[in-house]
Design a protein around this motif. Structure first.
Motif, short mmCIF file in Angstrom:
data_model
loop_
_atom_site.label_atom_id
_atom_site.label_comp_id
_atom_site.label_asym_id
_atom_site.label_seq_id
_atom_site.Cartn_x
_atom_site.Cartn_y
_atom_site.Cartn_z
N LEU A 59 -27.83 -26.45 6.86
CA LEU A 59 -26.38 -25.86 6.82
C LEU A 59 -25.95 -25.51 5.63
O LEU A 59 -25.71 -26.65 4.83
N HIS A 61 -23.40 -24.68 2.70
CA HIS A 61 -21.95 -24.68 2.65
C HIS A 61 -21.51 -24.90 1.03
O HIS A 61 -22.27 -25.10 -0.05
N LYS A 87 -15.29 -28.28 1.63
CA LYS A 87 -16.62 -27.96 1.93
C LYS A 87 -16.38 -26.87 3.06
O LYS A 87 -16.09 -27.23 4.09
N SER A 88 -16.95 -25.69 2.68
CA SER A 88 -16.59 -24.53 3.52
C SER A 88 -18.23 -23.94 3.86
O SER A 88 -18.78 -23.74 3.19
N TYR A 89 -18.38 -23.91 5.43
CA TYR A 89 -19.58 -23.55 5.77
C TYR A 89 -19.54 -21.86 6.12
O TYR A 89 -20.54 -21.37 6.49
N SER A 232 -21.55 -18.48 9.34
CA SER A 232 -22.17 -19.61 8.84
C SER A 232 -23.64 -19.10 8.70
O SER A 232 -24.11 -18.02 9.44
N TYR A 281 -22.76 -25.44 -4.57
CA TYR A 281 -23.07 -25.15 -3.29
C TYR A 281 -24.24 -26.39 -2.64
O TYR A 281 -24.69 -27.16 -3.48
N VAL A 289 -25.34 -32.99 10.44
CA VAL A 289 -24.35 -32.21 10.33
C VAL A 289 -23.03 -32.70 11.13
O VAL A 289 -22.01 -33.07 10.84
N ILE A 295 -17.61 -31.83 6.55
CA ILE A 295 -17.77 -30.45 6.72
C ILE A 295 -17.06 -30.19 8.03
O ILE A 295 -16.36 -28.92 8.11
N TYR A 297 -18.01 -29.29 11.13
CA TYR A 297 -18.72 -27.84 11.87
C TYR A 297 -17.96 -27.80 13.39
O TYR A 297 -17.25 -28.74 13.80
#
Length: 802
Positions: A59, A61, A87-89, A232, A281, A289, A295, A297
């Motif tokens: 993934l 992010h 943390k941005s996905y 994403s 990144y 995940v 994160i 998700y």
């Protein structure tokens, strides 16, 4: 010959049925707990580890710095996103296209957009979760197709793959390949079902329908927009060891659009050091995940819960094992006459040892089977508690039973070791003369009792703190009126019309419109105040919304609380938290001053695990808002619900599918915490009960050690009260020692847990006092039982050979 050994073992356990039953129950329940926890932990760590390309899928992010030298990964106690990094996905398509063309280490990029669609069937609408994905999504993510072929399921842009659950709900069957799936729109869109998958519960993905990404609004309207973050991406790497190289190259691409001057400006605004990277990144493997709380998700958890359950079950198993050993030692001391007789009639040491081992093995193996049976019986209830769907296969059941039998064999060898090695070698004459008392090391017994007392106090203290915290959550004043408030969403352009119809209802007290709070979409903006980046929630409301929920205004310097009818469309009414931040930033406060219409008293609309954050209520016309909140009059709720449904149907033209009460919505915010409260409290209760069983056995050993002392005191004239006082005094001293040990442990554990709540109770000394009193009551009851038994013993029988 073996038959005689087992027959003798059976008779011994029947003769000592109380101790045998205690051992059986203790070991069975503790093993049941271990079996259930094993299944739970195995499931938690199995999320998305079944994809055929799993080792190569990551993934993608962004990592945005809010401070210098921040904590980058979740610590042991962390169950929430980190404070000093974000943390941005979600990202944008142009950036991903650049990466795909310029980073050769990336073999492929798989797009996934989380969204919602409204399906139509026989005139009825249903809101469903959908994922818009690339055509080759199922080439990389391995889901079982029960209808259709995953390799070609999304070849056509109008294809749709659905889950078995949605197929049964929508069509009433899973044999639906080739059927139309109609989604609501202008105009309606028709997809063709090309596959049905059995979506496992142990995946981070949470969808009912899978569609091609080309069908999404984002892809159609914002494919070239560098500033629209809505999708994403999963990177498939040619070599998973090249993660660091990929991250560096991706950041280099980002730096091309963010020069040194831009970065310096961001560092200055956020008060970061000159060498702070501002943004980097990262890549997280798909199998990791779900258990990464940093994160978050679409489905996520924390390994902390698994670690807590492992620790509790391990402690419970240790307690049960110690109980078994101590009770075996206590009960074996009374068998010297039996052993002497066996020796007289010809039994040798090896045969006696074997007999003791057979007795231990028979009981422990029965306990293993008992624990396995209890696990099967309690599994449905445990699934409800843990929100799981644990259904062990035949092979998993065999594995669990095998582990249990191995443990049972080990504990049997240890438990049978004392009587086998010690009692089988003692002198025959002593046994035939009736010298049946036996002393076990007093220091050992005291140490084991302190250990049991300490664990009991920790368990009781933890349970009391958790109960206090959840009572605080349930009873805390949230700052607004949540009782008998009905919420209706999805009313774009019509919410004010439904509100107008409800004004005629005698069962409705107030009604107001909003957008971006409780239900519906939420809008956030980023503002830097005093060098700190803050997310500002922007909520659209009409003039009746705040009154409907009885949200109060407060007087602040220069901004008196507005009265009814004084609210102005276009003004921003900020909460106290936002106002305080603005007031502390002179320049920002000066620029915002003319837009602020008043200050709203802080109120809790998020979980109490979330700290209060800045909110701006932007006053708008009702016709521009999508959600309706209706306050019903007390004692007339049924009529109010009927009126809401009627008004909705009159305006919208179709029945209201669901009436949602705000109380239920808010209660659901704590669903996960309450679930863990029930699991941990049930576990600690089991631990306390098993520890009490151990205290029973250890107290029995202690009495056996002191039986001569008690007999001598009786001969010298001591009555029951004096003897009971003597015995209980020692117990009290041991509990005090245990409290000294347990209080720091329990305090540290609960402090770490409470830190996960932005608002929580204090750990007060009386909680530990209550825990000590509960334990004292349990311990004194146990000692009293054995005291009565010891006092009733005839001193002549004990002292006749001395």
């Amino acid at each position: 010959m073996f038959k005689n050994y087992f027959k003798a073992a059976f008779r011994i356990h029947v003769k000592n049925k109380l101790y045998s039953f205690i051992n059986f129950i203790g070991l069975s329940v503790s093993l049941m707990m271990c079996f259930l926890v094993f299944l739970f932990v195995q499931d938690e760590f199995s999320y998305d580890n079944f994809h055929k390309s799993g080792d190569e899928l990551f993934l993608f992010h962004a990592i945005k710095y809010k401070a210098d030298n921040p904590q980058m990964e979740a610590g042991f106690w962390d169950v929430e996103p980190l404070k000093d990094v974000q943390k941005s996905y979600t990202t944008n398509l142009p950036f991903l296209n650049e990466i795909k063309s310029r980073v050769p280490e990336v073999e492929n990029i798989i797009l996934v957009e989380y969204s919602g669609i409204e399906t139509l069937k026989s005139g009825k609408k249903s809101r469903e979760t959908a994922h818009y994905v690339d055509a080759d999504f199922f080439d990389h993510f391995s889901f079982d197709f029960i209808q259709g072929d995953g390799e070609v399921a999304l070849d056509d842009q109008s294809s749709a793959v659905i889950t078995t659950e949605f197929a049964m709900k929508h069509y009433g069957t899973t044999d639906v390949v080739g059927k139309d799936l109609v989604t609501n729109g202008e105009p309606n869109k028709i997809y063709i079902v090309t596959g049905v998958i059995d979506l496992p519960h142990n995946t981070m993905f949470n969808f009912n329908v899978v569609l091609r990404v080309e069908n999404s609004y984002y892809y159609k309207e914002h494919a070239d927009d560098w500033n629209y973050f809505a999708i994403s991406a999963f990177f498939k790497l040619k070599d998973p060891s090249q993660i660091a190289t990929v991250n560096t190259k991706v950041r280099d691409i980002w730096l091309e659009r963010n020069n040194a001057e831009t970065l310096d400006g961001q560092r200055k605004r956020l008060k970061l050091s000159a060498d702070n990277p501002v943004q980097e990144y990262g890549l997280k493997n798909v199998s990791d995940v779900y258990l990464d709380p940093t994160i978050r998700y679409y489905k996520s958890s924390s390994p902390l819960y698994s670690y807590i359950l492992i620790a509790i079950s391990a402690v419970i198993l240790i307690i049960a094992s110690i109980n078994y050993l101590s009770i075996s030692i206590a009960s074996s001391a009374s068998r010297r006459v039996e052993i002497a007789v066996r020796k007289v009639v010809g039994a040798n040491v090896s045969q006696l040892k074997f007999q003791f081992y057979i007795e231990a093995i028979a009981l422990t193996l029965l306990s293993v089977i008992g624990g396995f049976t209890l696990m099967q019986g309690f599994l449905p209830k445990f699934n409800d508690f843990a929100s799981k769907s644990l259904q062990p296969s035949v092979s998993e059941n065999i594995m669990l039973l095998g582990y249990g039998l191995l443990f049972g064999l080990l504990i049997s060898i240890i438990a049978g070791g004392y009587p086998a090695q010690v009692l089988s070698r003692f002198k025959v004459i002593s046994g035939l003369k009736g010298q049946t008392s036996s002393r076990v090391s007093p220091a050992l017994i005291k140490g084991m009792m302190i250990f049991q007392f300490t664990l009991c106090l920790v368990f009781i203290s933890v349970t009391l703190v958790m109960q206090k915290q959840f009572k605080y959550i349930n009873q805390k004043d949230l700052g607004f009126d949540k009782d008998q408030v009905v919420m209706v969403g999805g009313l774009w352009g019509k919410s004010h019309l439904v509100k107008q119809v409800l004004e005629k209802s005698s069962a409705v007290e107030h009604a107001g419109n909003s957008n971006g709070i409780f239900i519906g979409g939420s809008g956030f903006g980023i503002t830097v105040l005093n060098g700190v980046e803050h997310r500002i929630r922007r909520v659209g409301v009409d003039e009746d919304f705040l009154q409907t929920l009885d949200i109060q205004f407060v007087d602040r310097q220069g901004f008196p609380a507005p009265k009814e009818g004084e609210l102005v469309v276009g003004k921003n009414y900020v909460n106290e938290t936002y106002f305080d931040l603005l007031e502390a930033d002179t320049a920002m406060f000066k620029s915002m001053n003319s837009y602020i219409g008043g200050v709203v008293k802080d109120f809790h609309f998020e979980s109490l695990q979330t700290a209060m954050y800045p909110i701006s209520f932007d006053l708008r016309e009702s016709s521009n808002l999508s959600s309706l909140f209706v306050k019903l009059k007390g004692g007339n709720v049924d009529q109010g619900i009927a009126d809401v449904k009627a008004a909705y149907e009159e305006v919208v033209g179709e029945p209201l599918a669901e009436v949602r009460f705000m109380e239920d919505f808010l209660a659901n915010r704590y669903k996960d915490s309450r679930r863990w409260q029930h699991i941990i409290q049930s576990s600690t209760t089991i631990g306390i009960l098993i520890a009490c069983i151990g205290l029973f056995g250890l107290t029995g050993i202690n009495m056996s050690n002191r039986i001569k002392e008690i007999s001598i005191r009786k001969v010298l004239g001591a009555d029951f009260g004096e003897i009971a006082y003597l015995l209980n005094r020692q117990t009290l001293m041991l509990i005090i020692v245990s409290a000294i040990i347990s209080i720091p442990i329990a305090y540290q554990l609960m402090s770490s847990w409470l830190d996960g709540f932005a608002y929580h109770v204090d750990i007060s000394p009386e909680l530990f006092m209550i825990a000590m009193l509960v334990l004292l009551f349990i311990a004194l009851g146990t000692v009293l039982f054995h005291s009565i038994k010891s006092v009733r013993t005839n001193p002549a029988q004990v002292l006749r050979n001395d």
